[in-house]
Design a protein around this motif. Structure first.
Motif, PDB file in Angstrom:
ATOM      1  N   PRO A 225     -29.176 -19.628 -66.028  1.00 38.99           N
ATOM      2  CA  PRO A 225     -28.562 -20.955 -66.511  1.00 38.99           C
ATOM      3  C   PRO A 225     -27.141 -21.162 -66.386  1.00 38.99           C
ATOM      4  O   PRO A 225     -26.432 -20.350 -66.633  1.00 38.99           O
ATOM      5  N   GLY A 226     -27.052 -22.442 -65.930  1.00 44.66           N
ATOM      6  CA  GLY A 226     -25.576 -22.643 -65.554  1.00 44.66           C
ATOM      7  C   GLY A 226     -25.165 -22.542 -64.265  1.00 44.66           C
ATOM      8  O   GLY A 226     -24.198 -22.509 -63.754  1.00 44.66           O
ATOM      9  N   THR A 227     -25.922 -21.758 -63.237  1.00 48.70           N
ATOM     10  CA  THR A 227     -25.403 -21.338 -62.279  1.00 48.70           C
ATOM     11  C   THR A 227     -26.408 -21.620 -60.960  1.00 48.70           C
ATOM     12  O   THR A 227     -27.613 -22.189 -61.416  1.00 48.70           O
ATOM     13  N   VAL A 228     -26.008 -21.604 -59.725  1.00 47.63           N
ATOM     14  CA  VAL A 228     -26.847 -21.990 -58.581  1.00 47.63           C
ATOM     15  C   VAL A 228     -26.625 -21.177 -57.421  1.00 47.63           C
ATOM     16  O   VAL A 228     -25.360 -20.783 -57.436  1.00 47.63           O
ATOM     17  N   SER A 229     -27.702 -21.002 -56.581  1.00 47.94           N
ATOM     18  CA  SER A 229     -27.173 -20.402 -55.230  1.00 47.94           C
ATOM     19  C   SER A 229     -27.094 -21.572 -54.320  1.00 47.94           C
ATOM     20  O   SER A 229     -28.325 -22.203 -54.200  1.00 47.94           O
ATOM     21  N   VAL A 230     -26.326 -21.553 -53.061  1.00 44.80           N
ATOM     22  CA  VAL A 230     -26.267 -22.578 -52.315  1.00 44.80           C
ATOM     23  C   VAL A 230     -26.550 -21.991 -50.872  1.00 44.80           C
ATOM     24  O   VAL A 230     -26.024 -21.013 -50.474  1.00 44.80           O
ATOM     25  N   GLY A 231     -27.217 -22.938 -50.250  1.00 40.72           N
ATOM     26  CA  GLY A 231     -27.425 -22.488 -48.857  1.00 40.72           C
ATOM     27  C   GLY A 231     -26.265 -22.504 -47.963  1.00 40.72           C
ATOM     28  O   GLY A 231     -25.148 -23.186 -47.949  1.00 40.72           O
ATOM     29  N   ARG A 232     -26.030 -21.617 -46.680  1.00 39.51           N
ATOM     30  CA  ARG A 232     -24.757 -21.410 -46.297  1.00 39.51           C
ATOM     31  C   ARG A 232     -24.378 -22.650 -45.692  1.00 39.51           C
ATOM     32  O   ARG A 232     -23.099 -22.961 -45.506  1.00 39.51           O
ATOM     33  N   ASP A 233     -25.208 -23.518 -44.905  1.00 36.73           N
ATOM     34  CA  ASP A 233     -24.817 -24.655 -44.388  1.00 36.73           C
ATOM     35  C   ASP A 233     -24.311 -25.683 -45.046  1.00 36.73           C
ATOM     36  O   ASP A 233     -23.259 -26.462 -45.002  1.00 36.73           O
ATOM     37  N   ARG A 234     -25.100 -25.785 -46.226  1.00 37.91           N
ATOM     38  CA  ARG A 234     -24.577 -26.854 -47.331  1.00 37.91           C
ATOM     39  C   ARG A 234     -23.338 -26.362 -47.984  1.00 37.91           C
ATOM     40  O   ARG A 234     -22.287 -27.173 -48.241  1.00 37.91           O
ATOM     41  N   ALA A 235     -23.060 -25.171 -48.213  1.00 40.83           N
ATOM     42  CA  ALA A 235     -21.689 -24.372 -48.573  1.00 40.83           C
ATOM     43  C   ALA A 235     -20.522 -24.670 -47.685  1.00 40.83           C
ATOM     44  O   ALA A 235     -19.498 -25.050 -48.153  1.00 40.83           O
ATOM     45  N   ARG A 236     -20.828 -24.557 -46.466  1.00 40.44           N
ATOM     46  CA  ARG A 236     -19.645 -24.757 -45.585  1.00 40.44           C
ATOM     47  C   ARG A 236     -19.462 -26.368 -45.690  1.00 40.44           C
ATOM     48  O   ARG A 236     -18.282 -26.595 -45.255  1.00 40.44           O
TER      49      ARG A 236
ATOM     50  N   LEU B 183     -36.432 -22.033 -48.383  1.00 41.00           N
ATOM     51  CA  LEU B 183     -36.116 -21.698 -49.777  1.00 41.00           C
ATOM     52  C   LEU B 183     -35.271 -23.015 -50.360  1.00 41.00           C
ATOM     53  O   LEU B 183     -34.871 -23.011 -51.548  1.00 41.00           O
ATOM     54  N   GLY B 184     -34.816 -24.047 -49.614  1.00 38.75           N
ATOM     55  CA  GLY B 184     -34.102 -24.901 -50.111  1.00 38.75           C
ATOM     56  C   GLY B 184     -32.542 -24.525 -50.161  1.00 38.75           C
ATOM     57  O   GLY B 184     -31.973 -23.407 -50.054  1.00 38.75           O
ATOM     58  N   GLU B 185     -31.679 -25.848 -50.127  1.00 42.42           N
ATOM     59  CA  GLU B 185     -30.326 -25.721 -50.022  1.00 42.42           C
ATOM     60  C   GLU B 185     -29.817 -25.207 -51.412  1.00 42.42           C
ATOM     61  O   GLU B 185     -28.434 -24.971 -51.475  1.00 42.42           O
ATOM     62  N   PHE B 186     -30.505 -25.309 -52.612  1.00 44.24           N
ATOM     63  CA  PHE B 186     -29.903 -25.090 -53.802  1.00 44.24           C
ATOM     64  C   PHE B 186     -31.281 -24.224 -54.529  1.00 44.24           C
ATOM     65  O   PHE B 186     -32.360 -24.799 -54.563  1.00 44.24           O
ATOM     66  N   LEU B 187     -30.676 -23.082 -54.822  1.00 49.28           N
ATOM     67  CA  LEU B 187     -31.797 -22.304 -55.632  1.00 49.28           C
ATOM     68  C   LEU B 187     -31.397 -21.918 -57.112  1.00 49.28           C
ATOM     69  O   LEU B 187     -30.063 -21.423 -57.075  1.00 49.28           O
ATOM     70  N   LEU B 188     -32.091 -22.286 -57.948  1.00 52.52           N
ATOM     71  CA  LEU B 188     -31.835 -22.121 -59.278  1.00 52.52           C
ATOM     72  C   LEU B 188     -32.764 -21.129 -59.886  1.00 52.52           C
ATOM     73  O   LEU B 188     -33.851 -20.632 -59.572  1.00 52.52           O
ATOM     74  N   SER B 189     -32.343 -20.549 -61.376  1.00 53.51           N
ATOM     75  CA  SER B 189     -33.141 -19.736 -62.151  1.00 53.51           C
ATOM     76  C   SER B 189     -34.423 -20.571 -62.477  1.00 53.51           C
ATOM     77  O   SER B 189     -34.283 -21.861 -62.970  1.00 53.51           O
ATOM     78  N   ARG B 190     -35.318 -20.023 -62.916  1.00 54.23           N
ATOM     79  CA  ARG B 190     -36.197 -20.532 -63.582  1.00 54.23           C
ATOM     80  C   ARG B 190     -35.824 -21.475 -64.643  1.00 54.23           C
ATOM     81  O   ARG B 190     -36.586 -22.476 -65.024  1.00 54.23           O
ATOM     82  N   ALA B 191     -35.340 -20.816 -65.528  1.00 61.24           N
ATOM     83  CA  ALA B 191     -35.123 -21.146 -66.871  1.00 61.24           C
ATOM     84  C   ALA B 191     -34.192 -22.524 -66.586  1.00 61.24           C
ATOM     85  O   ALA B 191     -34.340 -23.477 -67.341  1.00 61.24           O
ATOM     86  N   GLU B 192     -33.369 -22.380 -65.542  1.00 65.52           N
ATOM     87  CA  GLU B 192     -32.346 -23.874 -65.631  1.00 65.52           C
ATOM     88  C   GLU B 192     -33.310 -25.183 -64.968  1.00 65.52           C
ATOM     89  O   GLU B 192     -33.127 -25.861 -65.674  1.00 65.52           O
ATOM     90  N   LEU B 193     -34.194 -24.693 -63.947  1.00 63.29           N
ATOM     91  CA  LEU B 193     -35.167 -25.916 -63.690  1.00 63.29           C
ATOM     92  C   LEU B 193     -36.004 -26.234 -64.630  1.00 63.29           C
ATOM     93  O   LEU B 193     -36.082 -27.467 -64.769  1.00 63.29           O
ATOM     94  N   ALA B 194     -36.755 -25.404 -65.354  1.00 60.93           N
ATOM     95  CA  ALA B 194     -37.881 -25.784 -66.387  1.00 60.93           C
ATOM     96  C   ALA B 194     -37.317 -26.771 -67.377  1.00 60.93           C
ATOM     97  O   ALA B 194     -37.941 -27.432 -67.966  1.00 60.93           O
ATOM     98  N   ALA B 195     -36.194 -26.674 -67.743  1.00 62.17           N
ATOM     99  CA  ALA B 195     -35.243 -27.457 -68.751  1.00 62.17           C
ATOM    100  C   ALA B 195     -35.274 -28.849 -68.485  1.00 62.17           C
ATOM    101  O   ALA B 195     -34.884 -29.576 -69.302  1.00 62.17           O
ATOM    102  N   HIS B 196     -35.438 -29.199 -67.194  1.00 60.54           N
ATOM    103  CA  HIS B 196     -35.457 -30.403 -66.642  1.00 60.54           C
ATOM    104  C   HIS B 196     -36.719 -30.985 -66.022  1.00 60.54           C
ATOM    105  O   HIS B 196     -36.729 -32.087 -65.471  1.00 60.54           O
ATOM    106  N   LEU B 197     -37.783 -30.246 -66.425  1.00 60.14           N
ATOM    107  CA  LEU B 197     -39.142 -30.851 -66.038  1.00 60.14           C
ATOM    108  C   LEU B 197     -39.703 -31.416 -67.163  1.00 60.14           C
ATOM    109  O   LEU B 197     -39.752 -30.830 -68.348  1.00 60.14           O
TER     110      LEU B 197
END
Length: 866
Positions: free
Chosen positions: A624-635, A669-683
């Protein structure tokens, strides 16, 4: 003689004399009008379309949250602009709003409505839409047989599913299956109705409601009702359920929808599909218009070039420049009006066919209704007029050199092709090529849609540059081919080399449409194929799981996941969620909002089930509160682990997330990868519909699958129920299919790209045939002269074969070179790979160009070879 009567006379005589020469132009004009009209109608029908009103057809007004997010930014030149995109995750309205609206003067009834998926296990996993029976009043859905539900275990179902009062059906809601009694059958389709209390519980958000339908008192007008409701909401300060977390520019007050706008509250997928289709349709239509201008300009110019001697003679005997311009203009007008109108009429069925194709391909959701009012078809007159204007403007420019020439020099100016072209033309072509290469370079520094747009712009700019530089390209091709033709081609080869060297303009006019069709088709086909192949490879490389569970409808109950994790032989269970985020940014100073698909994963079990390929940081910090970013988008955004990025979720909430990691496999897998708990809070209601399972080393896969199947059946049957051994809509399989995200607009893009390739490809093939036919008609006297001086039929035929091969090979090589630069930039920017085109598609392009060039060169010369 006055200019007008003289021009009319000359135009009438010329049209009758040169009917065969203009016939080649007529076909191309009709196709241009058809394509422009079809795309114009499709864009207009989409722009005027609206979400279909079904569940709220009887409601006078509907109150629901504003399902859009906005981003306002200052422009470079001053002022500000606001970008807006639709949100597809339901934003609720507080439940107390129902009581508030019931007290508004003029409101006869305020009916809350919330929907949720229901899986019918007795029919093999059919998914229906569940809701409260009281909300059926808003449709209205009347009872056909039976009565309304009065207890928690009773339901009313839609007609057409074979159920009747007294039947027992097993429904899975909230992940668990229960048996209900059918007490009534009602109108509507694919719906099941519960009691109000049971529906509120099953919806999963008892504190909010999806929408509130309003029925007015007799005599209260819709506009008056809307104003009263708006006033009541504003006075009470009602905000939607996500108001505190939404972005600063968003509207957080509930909206009051009337008329066709009621569908906005019902069909959430309609608005983003409409926006995506408008954007891509506009881009394709712009490309069609540019290519139409190029092709028509080439054809009309070639038709006038065949008559250069005649026009020069008229100028030499005293025809004034304005008379020549007027005569040619009237002639083209008479030739082009009929085909333009015919193409406009044919564009009507083409438009409906395109809309049907988009619908069947899933690019248009079932809840979206394109609008085609009668006045929209008047726009076809505009597209037909545009076609005529393109032809007439080209004719004006084509006859200008002869019209400007002095009468005494007019005949001499057309005696032979000019050896030297104007320096301005060469400079213009080189500048366009440089701009195209620059745009391709820009694509390598971007990602996603920006890179695609830059690559497309580069290809189009370079194609136009090649059209301008056509004579130089032809001279270069003829010089390269001259040596082999003279050495190995015999008399026919020497004739072909001589003809090519002295007819650079003619050869350039023939090569240009081949370059155009080759470059356009290669860019469209190879760009999609490259991304698809790279994404599939990344998805296959990312998959680490041994088994997977997929569920339709409302998914698995939470207890099922616990049972899977505790099973012997299970090393990791990754409960994967799919969602969407919105990223705010700028392009050329203007604000943009980009919708991106994302995954929510179980971080602790991520490496053993799904490997995004870590570049920096650690997936252990993903939560929760963090994200993984794809390399191209991060660049492109200059992000590293520890930085923060602001994302808007599909429920309107905006959050500043810390970058925990940077991953490589973003195409899959997408340009932003989230934890399930983070994404579930917004569904609205997060459901477990996709679960990846990794087995411990040495575990027998068949035995593990059997154990997991038993646990799933027990969990789905519910507490105290007998497990049946299987459950409809739930699948447990070995060797899971790779997980790959697909952007919402990809289907529409693929369909429109396919339509563009087929239509523009066919159009340019016709243009190649028409251009070569015009050239062949103009060369008949020269071919007859060669026959008179002793050239044999086989020698002339060999010369024409060699010229056709020169046109085809030169066009293919130059077109492939033009396409290679932007494709290489795009492929590197998005997938870091070389461009890829399926071999069969490449062979088809070569075959079509070769056959077209041969047919266009040989058929017009048949009479001269007899």
């Amino acid at each position: 003689m006055r200019a007008a009567p003289a021009a009319a006379l000359l135009a009438a005589r010329a049209r009758g004399t040169h009917r065969k020469a203009w016939s080649a132009v007529v076909v191309a004009l009709a196709l241009v009008s058809l394509l422009l009209g079809a795309f114009a109608l499709t864009i207009g029908a989409t722009a005027l379309g609206h979400a279909r009103v079904e569940r709220y057809a009887a409601a006078d007004a509907v109150v629901a949250a504003d399902q859009a997010t906005r981003y306002r930014a200052k422009l470079w030149g001053g002022g500000s602009e606001t970008a807006e995109v639709a949100l597809t995750e339901r934003i609720g309205v507080p439940w107390h709003t129902v009581g508030l609206l019931r007290k508004v003067d003029g409101v006869r009834a305020a009916v809350p409505d919330s929907t949720f998926p229901v899986t019918v296990e007795s029919t093999g996993g059919l998914v229906l839409q569940g809701g409260a029976w009281e909300a059926a009043l808003l449709a209205p859905y009347a009872l056909r047989t039976g009565r309304a539900p009065g207890a928690a275990g009773e339901v009313v179902v839609s007609a057409g599913h074979g159920a009747s009062p007294g039947d027992r059906v097993r429904l899975r809601t909230g992940g668990a299956a229960r048996t209900f009694t059918v007490v009534g059958v009602a109108d509507g389709r694919d719906a099941v109705h519960f009691t109000a209390g049971e529906a509120r519980r099953l919806a999963g958000h008892p504190g909010t409601v999806d929408a509130i339908g309003l029925l007015a008192e007799p005599g209260v007008e819709t506009a008056e009702l809307r104003a009263r409701v708006r006033t009541a909401l504003d006075r009470a300060g009602v905000q939607d359920a996500r108001a505190e977390a939404r972005a600063a520019d968003d509207v957080t007050a509930p909206q009051v929808y009337t008329g066709d706008d009621r569908g906005v509250a019902e069909q959430l997928a309609a608005a983003p599909a409409r926006s995506a289709l408008l954007a891509m349709g506009g881009a394709v239509a712009g490309t069609v218009l540019l290519i139409a201008v190029l092709v028509i300009a080439s054809l009309v110019a070639q038709a006038l070039r065949q008559r250069a001697g005649e026009l020069a003679l008229l100028r030499a005997v005293g025809a004034a420049p304005r008379q020549l311009r007027a005569a040619v203009g009237r002639e083209v007008l008479r030739v082009s009006v009929g085909p333009a109108l015919l193409g406009a009429v044919a564009s009507v069925p083409a438009c409906f066919g395109l809309l049907g194709l988009l619908r069947s391909g899933g690019a248009l959701p079932s809840g979206f209704e394109p609008a085609t009012p009668a006045w929209l078809f008047a726009g076809l007159l505009v597209t037909a007029g545009l076609t005529v204007c393109i032809a007439r403007l080209t004719a004006f420019l084509g006859c200008e050199p002869i019209a400007r020439a002095r009468p005494a020099a007019a005949l001499g100016a057309t005696a032979a092709e000019p050896v030297k072209e104007r320096p301005a033309r060469r400079i213009t072509g080189l500048v366009l090529l440089a701009l195209g290469i620059s745009a391709a370079g820009t694509a390598t520094l971007q990602s996603g849609a920006v890179a695609a747009a830059s690559a497309s712009a580069a290809a189009l700019t370079m194609v136009v540059g090649c059209a301008v530089l056509g004579p130089w390209i032809a001279r270069g091709a003829s010089r390269v081919a001259a040596g082999p033709l003279r050495r190995f081609g015999g008399p026919a080869g020497r004739l072909a080399a001589a003809e090519s060297a002295t007819g650079a303009r003619r050869l350039g006019a023939a090569i240009t449409p081949v370059v155009l069709v080759t470059a356009f088709v290669l860019v469209q086909l190879a760009a999609g194929a490259t991304l698809s192949r790279a994404g599939d490879e990344q998805a296959a490389a990312a998959m680490r799981a041994d088994l997977s569970v997929t569920a339709t409808g409302d998914g698995l109950p939470p207890g099922a996941l616990d049972g899977l994790r505790d099973a012997p032989g299970v090393a990791a269970v990754n409960d994967v969620l799919r969602g969407t985020v919105v990223l705010a940014g700028r392009e050329a100073g203007s604000p943009v909002l980009e919708r991106l698909p994302v995954l929510g994963v179980t971080p602790d079990d991520l490496p053993r089930t799904l490997d995004p390929e870590l570049v920096e940081g650690s997936f252990a910090d993903l939560g929760p509160g963090t994200v993984s970013v794809g390399r191209d988008r991060a660049r492109s955004m200059d992000l590293r682990p520890g930085d923060r990025v602001r994302l808007r979720f599909d429920d309107g909430a905006e959050r500043s997330l810390r970058v925990a990691a940077v991953h490589e496999r973003s195409l899959a897998l997408g340009e932003f990868l989230l934890s399930r708990a983070e994404l579930a809070a917004h569904l609205t209601v997060p459901r477990s519909t996709e679960v990846l399972i990794a087995a411990t080393a040495g575990t027998d896969p068949a035995a593990l699958r059997a154990r997991l199947g038993e646990r799933l059946a027990t969990a789905l049957a519910g507490p105290g129920a007998q497990a049946t051994g299987s459950s409809a809509g739930v699948t447990l399989r070995r060797n899971p299919a790779p997980v790959r995200l697909v952007a919402e607009e990809q289907r529409a893009g693929e369909i429109l790209a396919g339509v563009a390739v087929v239509s523009i490809g066919a159009f340019t093939v016709v243009a190649v045939l028409s251009t070569l036919t015009l050239i062949g008609v103009g060369r008949r006297p020269a071919l007859r002269l060669l026959r008179l001086v002793g050239a044999g039929r086989s020698q002339l035929r060999g010369m024409l074969y060699a010229e056709a091969a020169l046109v085809a090979v030169s066009g293919l090589v130059v077109g492939a070179g033009v396409a290679a630069i932007p494709l290489a930039a795009f492929s590197f920017a998005t997938a870091r790979t070389t461009p890829y085109l399926p071999p069969l598609q490449g062979l088809l392009i070569v075959a079509v160009v070769a056959v077209t060039a041969a047919a266009g060169t040989l058929l017009p010369a048949r009479k001269a070879l007899r």
